[in-house]
Design a protein around this motif. Structure first.
Motif, mmCIF file in Angstrom:
data_model
loop_
_atom_site.group_PDB
_atom_site.id
_atom_site.type_symbol
_atom_site.label_atom_id
_atom_site.label_comp_id
_atom_site.label_asym_id
_atom_site.label_seq_id
_atom_site.Cartn_x
_atom_site.Cartn_y
_atom_site.Cartn_z
ATOM 1 N N SER A 44 0.547 13.174 -14.481
ATOM 2 C CA SER A 44 -0.756 13.859 -14.521
ATOM 3 C C SER A 44 -1.674 13.244 -13.489
ATOM 4 N N VAL A 45 -2.657 14.034 -13.076
ATOM 5 C CA VAL A 45 -3.659 13.526 -12.142
ATOM 6 C C VAL A 45 -4.443 12.392 -12.792
ATOM 7 N N ARG A 46 -4.740 12.529 -14.084
ATOM 8 C CA ARG A 46 -5.490 11.488 -14.773
ATOM 9 C C ARG A 46 -4.783 10.149 -14.694
ATOM 10 N N GLN A 47 -3.490 10.139 -14.968
ATOM 11 C CA GLN A 47 -2.742 8.884 -14.922
ATOM 12 C C GLN A 47 -2.720 8.308 -13.515
ATOM 13 N N ALA A 48 -2.650 9.185 -12.519
ATOM 14 C CA ALA A 48 -2.659 8.716 -11.137
ATOM 15 C C ALA A 48 -3.985 8.051 -10.792
ATOM 16 N N VAL A 49 -5.087 8.642 -11.225
ATOM 17 C CA VAL A 49 -6.400 8.056 -10.944
ATOM 18 C C VAL A 49 -6.583 6.762 -11.736
ATOM 19 N N LEU A 50 -6.067 6.726 -12.966
ATOM 20 C CA LEU A 50 -6.138 5.495 -13.753
ATOM 21 C C LEU A 50 -5.357 4.362 -13.096
ATOM 22 N N ALA B 214 0.833 -1.203 0.000
ATOM 23 C CA ALA B 214 0.000 0.000 0.000
ATOM 24 C C ALA B 214 0.870 1.256 0.000
ATOM 25 N N ALA B 215 1.968 1.216 0.726
ATOM 26 C CA ALA B 215 2.870 2.360 0.771
ATOM 27 C C ALA B 215 3.505 2.607 -0.590
ATOM 28 N N LEU B 216 3.881 1.541 -1.279
ATOM 29 C CA LEU B 216 4.474 1.682 -2.607
ATOM 30 C C LEU B 216 3.466 2.251 -3.605
ATOM 31 N N VAL B 217 2.235 1.736 -3.563
ATOM 32 C CA VAL B 217 1.199 2.238 -4.468
ATOM 33 C C VAL B 217 0.914 3.708 -4.183
ATOM 34 N N ALA B 218 0.845 4.061 -2.902
ATOM 35 C CA ALA B 218 0.602 5.459 -2.530
ATOM 36 C C ALA B 218 1.732 6.361 -3.016
ATOM 37 N N ALA B 219 2.966 5.892 -2.869
ATOM 38 C CA ALA B 219 4.107 6.682 -3.318
ATOM 39 C C ALA B 219 4.101 6.850 -4.838
ATOM 40 N N PHE B 220 3.751 5.774 -5.542
ATOM 41 C CA PHE B 220 3.686 5.852 -7.003
ATOM 42 C C PHE B 220 2.553 6.775 -7.443
ATOM 43 N N PHE B 221 1.438 6.721 -6.724
ATOM 44 C CA PHE B 221 0.314 7.605 -7.011
ATOM 45 C C PHE B 221 0.732 9.070 -6.886
ATOM 46 N N ILE B 222 1.419 9.384 -5.809
ATOM 47 C CA ILE B 222 1.877 10.766 -5.588
ATOM 48 C C ILE B 222 2.872 11.177 -6.671
ATOM 49 N N PHE B 223 3.762 10.264 -7.037
ATOM 50 C CA PHE B 223 4.727 10.557 -8.110
ATOM 51 C C PHE B 223 4.005 10.871 -9.414
ATOM 52 N N LEU B 224 2.982 10.081 -9.739
ATOM 53 C CA LEU B 224 2.234 10.325 -10.977
ATOM 54 C C LEU B 224 1.531 11.677 -10.933
ATOM 55 N N VAL B 225 0.933 12.008 -9.807
ATOM 56 C CA VAL B 225 0.261 13.300 -9.673
ATOM 57 C C VAL B 225 1.232 14.442 -9.903
ATOM 58 N N MET B 226 2.421 14.343 -9.323
ATOM 59 C CA MET B 226 3.384 15.448 -9.363
ATOM 60 C C MET B 226 4.190 15.494 -10.657
ATOM 61 N N SER B 227 4.449 14.308 -11.254
ATOM 62 C CA SER B 227 5.381 14.261 -12.385
ATOM 63 C C SER B 227 4.738 13.910 -13.722
#
Length: 357
Positions: free
Chosen positions: A22-28, A7-20
């Motif tokens: 796009s938000v769309r890719q993070a939600v996908l 869960a921590a890895l997924v959360a970290a990857f989610f934050i990376f996608l948002v910041m680097s």
């Protein structure tokens, strides 16, 4: 892997996608995690459902798949009619489609997984599917590189049922054909069979919702095969083994652009990463147990995985991209794909039995 660090890895990857990215890719990514959890948690195997129908006259898996197709169509076809920016999964009826669908149906039984099945079973830690995954990607890439030659054998323009019949007509025809498929299954299995099972039903509902979210967020239906081919194409270009500018498929503007971008910009890649993570989440609580394979079985399974990838590109998708997304968005090629792939599956089931899988 334990669930907390995952869960921590997924959360970290989610934050990376948002910041680097796009938000769309993070939600996908989260949509993909849901898909993986639904596929693995319900053991919603397209391959397994077809095999159980053929070998055991058990219609529960196929009933779940028909329910998924109906629910996805009820959502996708009206959305496509309302929002012109959304794309349908259209593929051209062609010799390539006929050959590819048959080979795909045959080899998915030997490899024990279609595109989504290979992904979620690799996430569950099934050794054969983990070994097949890179070969599936290589096969998908080579299929895309050869696709133009296959299409010269004969093709017609993609046919959209919505364009031909309107949204209401396309939806009515789709639901009618799905009902006829259920009638055909009833004739196949006979009376006195159990038709519904909880895991197939909740899996169908969850995947229909997630496929609809994918359509709305990505602007295109859920797919698997393209992302696999893109991974292998990028590696081939990086190694200097492939020149995309002289290839009909990879020189197309959209495909050429994706080769120059980070792979994280590709929507099919992001959802596929999510599927792996979602399946891994399920395996942390209920690890998968696989029977040991002989050297011969490993060799046959890996070759089947490569052919699986190659044929999926010729057929313009797998059980997800061609069947689910094609049919639910009104593409004629999805309806052509199903009987050809089922015919291939009938051969594949027998081959699988011959080699003791």
């Amino acid at each position: 892997m334990k669930r907390l660090p995952l869960a921590a890895l997924v959360a970290a990857f989610f934050i990376f996608l948002v910041m680097s990215v796009s938000v769309r890719q993070a939600v996908l990514l989260l949509v993909g995690v849901g898909m993986g959890a639904a596929l693995a948690g319900a053991r919603f195997g397209f391959t397994t459902g077809w095999r159980e129908l053929i070998e055991q006259r058990d219609p529960r898996g196929v009933t779940g798949q028909i329910m998924l197709l109906a629910l996805a169509s009820l959502a996708a076809l009206p959305l496509l009619g309302q929002f012109s920016e959304l794309q349908a999964a259209l593929g051209p009826p062609s010799v390539s489609l006929l050959v590819g669908a048959f080979l795909f149906g045959m080899t998915m039984q030997i490899a024990d997984g279609c595109g989504s099945g290979t992904l979620y079973k690799a996430g569950l830690g099934v050794p054969l599917n983990m070994g097949i995954l890179p070969l599936f990607a290589l096969g998908s890439f080579l299929g895309s590189a050869h696709l133009d030659s296959w299409l010269t054998l004969g093709q017609i323009e993609p046919v959209s049922l919505s364009e031909q019949l309107g949204t209401g007509g396309a939806l009515a025809l789709t639901l009618t054909l799905l009902a006829l498929a259920l009638i055909a299954v009833r004739a196949w299995v006979g009376a006195g069979r159990q038709w519904l099972e909880k895991r197939w039903l909740w899996g169908a509902m969850a995947l229909a919702v997630l496929a609809t979210l994918n359509l709305l967020l990505a602007g295109q239906p859920w797919g698997v095969v393209y992302g696999f081919g893109l991974w292998a194409a990028k590696v081939s270009v990086a190694l200097g083994a492939f020149d995309p500018t002289v290839n009909a498929f990879w020189s197309q503007s959209g495909n050429a652009l994706r080769l120059t971008q980070t792979v994280l910009m590709d929507v099919t890649t992001i959802t596929s990463i999510g599927i792996l993570a979602g399946a891994l989440w399920v395996s942390a609580k209920a690890p998968s147990v696989s029977q040991p394979l002989s050297s011969q079985q490993w060799a046959i399974g890996l070759v089947a995985g490569f052919v699986l990838g190659y044929s999926s590109r010729l057929a313009f998708g797998c059980n997800v991209g061609a069947m689910l997304s094609g049919i639910s968005t009104g593409s004629l090629h999805g309806w052509i794909w199903v009987p050809l792939a089922f015919g291939g599956t009938m051969v594949g089931v027998r081959l699988r039995r011959c080699y003791g899988f």
